[in-house]
Motif scaffolding. Sequence first.
Motif, short mmCIF file in Angstrom:
data_model
loop_
_atom_site.label_atom_id
_atom_site.label_comp_id
_atom_site.label_asym_id
_atom_site.label_seq_id
_atom_site.Cartn_x
_atom_site.Cartn_y
_atom_site.Cartn_z
N LEU A 5 0.84 4.23 -2.81
CA LEU A 5 0.21 5.52 -2.51
C LEU A 5 1.16 6.61 -2.03
N VAL A 6 2.32 6.24 -1.50
CA VAL A 6 3.21 7.22 -0.88
C VAL A 6 4.38 7.53 -1.82
N PRO A 7 4.72 8.82 -1.99
CA PRO A 7 5.91 9.16 -2.80
C PRO A 7 7.16 8.51 -2.20
N LEU A 8 7.89 7.78 -3.02
CA LEU A 8 8.98 6.96 -2.50
C LEU A 8 10.31 7.70 -2.54
N ASN A 9 11.12 7.45 -1.51
CA ASN A 9 12.52 7.87 -1.52
C ASN A 9 13.38 6.63 -1.28
N LEU A 41 12.44 4.67 2.14
CA LEU A 41 11.10 4.09 2.15
C LEU A 41 11.01 2.90 1.17
N THR A 80 0.84 -1.21 0.00
CA THR A 80 0.00 0.00 0.00
C THR A 80 0.87 1.25 0.00
N VAL A 81 1.93 1.23 0.80
CA VAL A 81 2.88 2.35 0.82
C VAL A 81 3.53 2.51 -0.55
N CYS A 113 10.25 -1.00 2.44
CA CYS A 113 9.10 -1.77 1.95
C CYS A 113 9.55 -3.06 1.28
#
Length: 417
Positions: A298-302, A305, A294-295, A309
């Motif tokens: 939906l979440v902008p990755l760096n 992160l 889900t991350v 994951c």
Amino acid sequence: MKSNSGNRLLVVLGTIIVQMGLGTIYTWSLFNQPLVDRFGWNLSSVAITFSITSFALAFATLFAGKLQDKWGLRRLILCAGVVLGAGLMLSSQVTSLSLLYILAGIVVGFADGTAYITSLSNLIKWFPEKKGLISGISVGAYGTGSLIFKYINGSLIQSVGVSQAFLYWGIIVLIMIVGGSFLVKEAVVVNKPSEQNGAVQRDYTVKEMLRTKQAYLLFVMFFTACMSGLYLIGVVKDIGVRMAGLDVATAANAVAMVAIFNTAGRIILGALSDKVGRLKVVAGALLTTAVAVTVLSLVPLNFGLFFACVAGIAFCFGGNITVFPAIVADFFGLKNQSKNYGIVYQGFGLGALVGSFIAALLGGFIPTFTTIAVLCVVSFLIALTIRTPEQGKGKLRSERKKNTNGVRSMKPGTKLG
């Protein structure tokens, strides 16, 4: 059990050697580009070889138990080692894709799956009191083989070329598996009822297992766990480049990290399942995977992160495929474990296909991760509620006994209320 302690340790050592040899097939991605460069084939066409290997591996598990009954475990593993090694050595002579699919795909995959499931199931039978830990050791050895041979096969490709690398790889693997087979001894399971969580456990045949709803619920859970892990393994470098904005060299490090965390998950979660319960471990792993994908969606990755994951998914995938053989033994007994687990293990082959199929059908990473997240939540709920078949029967018998006792204790003419 003291008289068997030496035998058990030798069986562990032999199984580790066998599983490490079998796990080397997970270095296949190293061969894709060199084969393209040598023969001018299309990259995606070469990459299909490993999908064929995975399907053949899973398919072989359906027949491995019957072959073991006919030939005996040691002879079966020895023959599988010879066939696997020969398949790789003959692959050094191929000049066509079709022959590569047959030898490196079907032949190697079938031999690998045959030795994998029978040696794993046999080791669990030797250690019924520590099924999770011992499964972790065996499956962890499989992962360790892929990690070590990443460097061995990479070095062979650089020094002698891709075709000759197949030859030397086949020779090494043949020696490992055949050598390890001489240390493996077949466990004898005494066919007597045992107690599992307060319920009397018995040994189910495949037909009896397939009459239970638990067999199909476990299949759904295992399919979900495999699809999430196998899809990630196949595209992790591309995810890093396209979704996290990493350069190719940095994203490529994720491949090695997946192997490391995958192996760690096999050992750690396998041992943990003996202490806290296998279904709790699987539930936690599925929930963690759902959060991680889900991350990613939906979440902008760096950098941090993305790697967190990926590490979480790889760790949980490794743990799940370790704990499931023990769960099948808990639910359906040890005697027919390799045959019963062979049915559930088809979720591995199906999972290898469906993840890529969904990505092609829905168009990319995010829809696929969303689908995986939904399936993980469903499987998480199954893990929280599923019970062994004998526990369910035990509860039903208990309720019937209460009702029967209540009726018998009533005297004629007694009024209710």
